[in-house]
Design a protein around this motif. Structure first.
Motif, PDB file in Angstrom:
ATOM      1  N   ARG A  95      18.540 -61.575  12.079  1.00 21.46           N
ATOM      2  CA  ARG A  95      19.954 -61.389  11.799  1.00 21.46           C
ATOM      3  C   ARG A  95      20.298 -62.133  10.512  1.00 21.46           C
ATOM      4  N   LEU A  96      21.239 -61.585   9.744  1.00 20.88           N
ATOM      5  CA  LEU A  96      21.604 -62.154   8.455  1.00 20.88           C
ATOM      6  C   LEU A  96      22.966 -62.825   8.511  1.00 20.88           C
ATOM      7  N   GLY A  97      23.103 -63.897   7.757  1.00 21.20           N
ATOM      8  CA  GLY A  97      24.389 -64.535   7.548  1.00 21.20           C
ATOM      9  C   GLY A  97      24.620 -64.762   6.071  1.00 21.20           C
ATOM     10  N   ASN A  98      25.861 -64.980   5.694  1.00 25.01           N
ATOM     11  CA  ASN A  98      26.230 -65.306   4.310  1.00 25.01           C
ATOM     12  C   ASN A  98      25.666 -64.283   3.325  1.00 25.01           C
ATOM     13  N   VAL A  99      25.827 -63.014   3.635  1.00 30.59           N
ATOM     14  CA  VAL A  99      25.337 -61.942   2.763  1.00 30.59           C
ATOM     15  C   VAL A  99      26.260 -61.822   1.551  1.00 30.59           C
ATOM     16  N   ARG A 100      25.671 -61.894   0.347  1.00 28.11           N
ATOM     17  CA  ARG A 100      26.488 -61.777  -0.868  1.00 28.11           C
ATOM     18  C   ARG A 100      25.667 -61.128  -1.980  1.00 28.11           C
ATOM     19  N   PRO A 101      26.337 -60.327  -2.823  1.00 30.32           N
ATOM     20  CA  PRO A 101      25.630 -59.735  -3.958  1.00 30.32           C
ATOM     21  C   PRO A 101      25.365 -60.799  -5.025  1.00 30.32           C
ATOM     22  N   VAL A 102      24.161 -60.804  -5.566  1.00 30.50           N
ATOM     23  CA  VAL A 102      23.840 -61.763  -6.635  1.00 30.50           C
ATOM     24  C   VAL A 102      23.474 -61.059  -7.942  1.00 30.50           C
ATOM     25  N   LEU A 103      22.935 -59.855  -7.853  1.00 32.58           N
ATOM     26  CA  LEU A 103      22.689 -59.019  -9.037  1.00 32.58           C
ATOM     27  C   LEU A 103      23.254 -57.631  -8.737  1.00 32.58           C
ATOM     28  N   PRO A 104      24.577 -57.485  -8.764  1.00 35.53           N
ATOM     29  CA  PRO A 104      25.181 -56.227  -8.302  1.00 35.53           C
ATOM     30  C   PRO A 104      24.877 -55.029  -9.190  1.00 35.53           C
ATOM     31  N   ARG A 105      24.467 -55.252 -10.443  1.00 35.58           N
ATOM     32  CA  ARG A 105      24.237 -54.133 -11.370  1.00 35.58           C
ATOM     33  C   ARG A 105      22.759 -53.794 -11.548  1.00 35.58           C
ATOM     34  N   ASN A 119      12.788 -45.011  -8.856  1.00 32.53           N
ATOM     35  CA  ASN A 119      13.875 -44.840  -9.817  1.00 32.53           C
ATOM     36  C   ASN A 119      15.172 -45.116  -9.077  1.00 32.53           C
ATOM     37  N   GLU A 120      15.626 -46.370  -9.118  1.00 33.32           N
ATOM     38  CA  GLU A 120      16.688 -46.799  -8.208  1.00 33.32           C
ATOM     39  C   GLU A 120      17.780 -47.603  -8.900  1.00 33.32           C
ATOM     40  N   VAL A 121      19.008 -47.358  -8.493  1.00 32.65           N
ATOM     41  CA  VAL A 121      20.089 -48.319  -8.655  1.00 32.65           C
ATOM     42  C   VAL A 121      20.007 -49.209  -7.420  1.00 32.65           C
ATOM     43  N   CYS A 122      19.734 -50.491  -7.627  1.00 33.44           N
ATOM     44  CA  CYS A 122      19.269 -51.345  -6.532  1.00 33.44           C
ATOM     45  C   CYS A 122      19.960 -52.707  -6.574  1.00 33.44           C
ATOM     46  N   PRO A 123      21.236 -52.793  -6.194  1.00 33.85           N
ATOM     47  CA  PRO A 123      21.888 -54.095  -6.186  1.00 33.85           C
ATOM     48  C   PRO A 123      21.119 -55.089  -5.317  1.00 33.85           C
ATOM     49  N   VAL A 124      21.118 -56.338  -5.780  1.00 37.84           N
ATOM     50  CA  VAL A 124      20.339 -57.388  -5.129  1.00 37.84           C
ATOM     51  C   VAL A 124      21.291 -58.329  -4.390  1.00 37.84           C
ATOM     52  N   PHE A 125      20.923 -58.639  -3.145  1.00 38.08           N
ATOM     53  CA  PHE A 125      21.722 -59.511  -2.292  1.00 38.08           C
ATOM     54  C   PHE A 125      20.912 -60.731  -1.896  1.00 38.08           C
ATOM     55  N   ALA A 126      21.610 -61.815  -1.615  1.00 35.09           N
ATOM     56  CA  ALA A 126      21.020 -62.989  -0.982  1.00 35.09           C
ATOM     57  C   ALA A 126      21.651 -63.149   0.390  1.00 35.09           C
ATOM     58  N   ALA A 127      20.903 -63.732   1.311  1.00 34.75           N
ATOM     59  CA  ALA A 127      21.396 -63.947   2.669  1.00 34.75           C
ATOM     60  C   ALA A 127      20.639 -65.103   3.290  1.00 34.75           C
ATOM     61  N   ASP A 128      21.140 -65.581   4.411  1.00 33.69           N
ATOM     62  CA  ASP A 128      20.501 -66.653   5.168  1.00 33.69           C
ATOM     63  C   ASP A 128      20.126 -66.141   6.544  1.00 33.69           C
ATOM     64  N   THR A 129      19.152 -66.790   7.153  1.00 30.48           N
ATOM     65  CA  THR A 129      18.849 -66.519   8.550  1.00 30.48           C
ATOM     66  C   THR A 129      18.346 -67.789   9.221  1.00 30.48           C
ATOM     67  N   ALA A 130      18.614 -67.889  10.511  1.00 31.66           N
ATOM     68  CA  ALA A 130      18.041 -68.955  11.332  1.00 31.66           C
ATOM     69  C   ALA A 130      17.001 -68.399  12.290  1.00 31.66           C
ATOM     70  N   ASP A 131      16.722 -67.100  12.197  1.00 29.11           N
ATOM     71  CA  ASP A 131      15.808 -66.438  13.129  1.00 29.11           C
ATOM     72  C   ASP A 131      14.369 -66.481  12.620  1.00 29.11           C
ATOM     73  N   PRO A 132      13.403 -66.703  13.500  1.00 33.91           N
ATOM     74  CA  PRO A 132      12.005 -66.577  13.094  1.00 33.91           C
ATOM     75  C   PRO A 132      11.642 -65.103  12.953  1.00 33.91           C
ATOM     76  N   PRO A 133      11.069 -64.691  11.829  1.00 36.35           N
ATOM     77  CA  PRO A 133      10.736 -63.273  11.661  1.00 36.35           C
ATOM     78  C   PRO A 133       9.691 -62.806  12.675  1.00 36.35           C
ATOM     79  N   GLU A 134       9.907 -61.606  13.168  1.00 29.92           N
ATOM     80  CA  GLU A 134       8.929 -60.907  13.998  1.00 29.92           C
ATOM     81  C   GLU A 134       8.744 -59.524  13.374  1.00 29.92           C
ATOM     82  N   PRO A 135       7.945 -59.450  12.319  1.00 28.41           N
ATOM     83  CA  PRO A 135       7.886 -58.206  11.538  1.00 28.41           C
ATOM     84  C   PRO A 135       7.251 -57.054  12.289  1.00 28.41           C
TER      85      PRO A 135
END
Length: 200
Positions: A95-105, A119-135
């Motif tokens: 789960r993600l928290g504090n999701v925010r755009p950092v490279l919106p263009r 070939n993408e328009v690909c805005p970049v976001f940063a986020a936080d998590t406290a969950d251990p990944p289970e890919p």
């Protein structure tokens, strides 16, 4: 918006980033891939370490390559924050928290050795998590947590090979503070029109 893998669609864009149609994700990547909407996300833990993932071997583009935490494509009509949450759960079971755009263009084009194009328009976001990944193995072949300054410096120096979009993004993100908790949020108004009005 729920989608089956077979029927998953991506949003096609004009050069200004406005939606002009849709295409099946399974058919969109080839030697003449049309411009389409995507996103990248950099996920950090409370200590400021970055979750770095290895793309699964079955991926159409850049299989077995290390990259940022995860990427994806918003579905037609899907809010991008909802799309980020969906892909975080689908790929990493987090789960993600504090999701925010950092490279919106951010946008890029890259060609694989076999000629397949991203070939993408690909805005970049940063986020936080406290969950251990289970890919999920169909999406992710491995992961590790790395302090952001170490990852940044290794990518910039060429000591660590990553996906072409990640290399370009890290070069842009390198101008931000070394502590990602202090990265400035980009202006949401700078996101592409297809993100600002997904229903259009």
């Amino acid at each position: 918006m729920a989608q089956t893998l077979v029927g998953e669609r991506v949003v096609l864009l004009d050069p200004a980033g406005a939606a002009v149609g849709t295409a099946l994700k399974s058919e969109v990547h080839h030697e003449a891939t049309p411009l389409h909407l995507a996103f990248s996300c950099y996920v950090f833990d409370a200590a400021g370490s970055l979750l770095v993932t290895k793309r699964a071997a079955a991926k159409t583009t850049w299989p077995d390559v290390w990259t940022n935490s995860f990427c994806g494509h918003p579905a037609p009509g899907e809010d991008i924050v909802s799309a980020l949450a969906r892909r975080a759960a689908d790929e990493l079971t987090i789960r993600l928290g504090n999701v925010r755009p950092v490279l919106p263009r951010f946008r890029y084009r890259a060609v694989m050795p076999n000629g397949v194009v991203e070939n993408e328009v690909c805005p970049v976001f940063a986020a936080d998590t406290a969950d251990p990944p289970e890919p999920h193995s169909s999406e992710v072949g491995g992961f590790e947590w790395i302090p952001w300054p170490m990852f940044r410096d290794d990518v910039l120096s060429g000591r660590r090979e990553v996906s072409p979009w990640c290399a370009l993004q890290v070069a842009d993100l390198a101008r931000f503070p070394s502590d990602p908790l202090f990265w400035p949020a980009g202006d949401p108004a700078d996101l592409p029109p297809a993100v600002l009005d997904p229903a259009a």
